[in-house]
Design a protein around this motif. Structure first.
Motif, PDB file in Angstrom:
ATOM      1  N   GLN A  91       0.818  -1.209   0.000  1.00 17.81           N
ATOM      2  CA  GLN A  91       0.000   0.000   0.000  1.00 17.81           C
ATOM      3  C   GLN A  91       0.858   1.269   0.000  1.00 17.81           C
ATOM      4  OE1 GLN A  91      -3.679   0.173  -0.029  1.00 17.81           O
ATOM      5  NE2 GLN A  91      -2.984  -1.744  -0.949  1.00 17.81           N
ATOM      6  N   ARG A 141       5.255   4.275   1.824  1.00 15.90           N
ATOM      7  CA  ARG A 141       4.721   3.055   1.234  1.00 15.90           C
ATOM      8  C   ARG A 141       5.331   1.846   1.915  1.00 15.90           C
ATOM      9  NH1 ARG A 141       7.200   3.153  -4.899  1.00 15.90           N
ATOM     10  NH2 ARG A 141       9.407   3.044  -4.349  1.00 15.90           N
ATOM     11  N   THR A 154      -2.528   4.243  -3.139  1.00 12.19           N
ATOM     12  CA  THR A 154      -3.364   3.064  -3.351  1.00 12.19           C
ATOM     13  C   THR A 154      -4.378   2.869  -2.218  1.00 12.19           C
ATOM     14  OG1 THR A 154      -1.748   1.641  -2.232  1.00 12.19           O
ATOM     15  CG2 THR A 154      -1.565   1.857  -4.642  1.00 12.19           C
ATOM     16  N   VAL A 155      -4.291   3.678  -1.166  1.00 10.46           N
ATOM     17  CA  VAL A 155      -5.220   3.566  -0.040  1.00 10.46           C
ATOM     18  C   VAL A 155      -6.547   4.226  -0.415  1.00 10.46           C
ATOM     19  CG1 VAL A 155      -3.423   3.455   1.727  1.00 10.46           C
ATOM     20  CG2 VAL A 155      -4.311   5.670   1.015  1.00 10.46           C
TER      21      VAL A 155
END
Length: 142
Positions: free
Chosen positions: A51, A104, A140-141
């Protein structure tokens, strides 16, 4: 012993397993633990393998982090300087006031990236504390 304001603060004890789970403005999971009024707050951040958070900067707080599990990278930018550093258990980093940052978690780590953080002054809980920034990676969260 009294605090700087002359009033005693209570002794507090917290366990991360009992802490509520909230979502930080950058998208990481946060487990709020302790607060010393007017001084700082302590929390654990977690980010699942693979993530990437949203890039943000803080309006009124600064932070000290120590990685306790997992691995990943942290990008920071302040003024004309920027850097990306490796995050591994034992690594400690600072997020000075106004610094843009994004982090990340390694995708192959098999465990979440976990960070214990002190926020000074305590996290204010306002929606405008974390300001969106442009970072190096696509978040991407959710």
């Amino acid at each position: 012993m009294s605090s700087q304001s002359g009033q005693q603060q209570p002794f507090d004890t917290a366990d991360v397993g009992d802490a509520p789970v909230v979502t930080a403005p950058d998208g990481a999971e946060v487990y709020p633990l302790l607060v010393l009024e007017g001084q700082g707050s302590l929390a654990v951040f977690a980010l699942a393998p693979g993530q990437v958070t949203r890039a943000v900067s803080h309006a009124t707080v600064q932070e000290l982090w120590q990685v306790t599990a997992g691995g990943g990278e942290l990008w920071r930018r302040q003024g004309g300087r920027e850097e990306t550093v490796r995050l591994a258990p034992g690594t400690a980093v600072s997020i000075p006031l106004g610094t843009a940052f994004q982090f990340r978690a390694d995708g192959d780590a098999g465990e979440p990236l976990r960070i214990t953080a002190v926020t000074m002054p305590p996290w204010p809980g306002t929606n405008d504390e974390a300001r969106p920034e442009e970072g190096p990676w696509k978040a991407t969260v959710r």
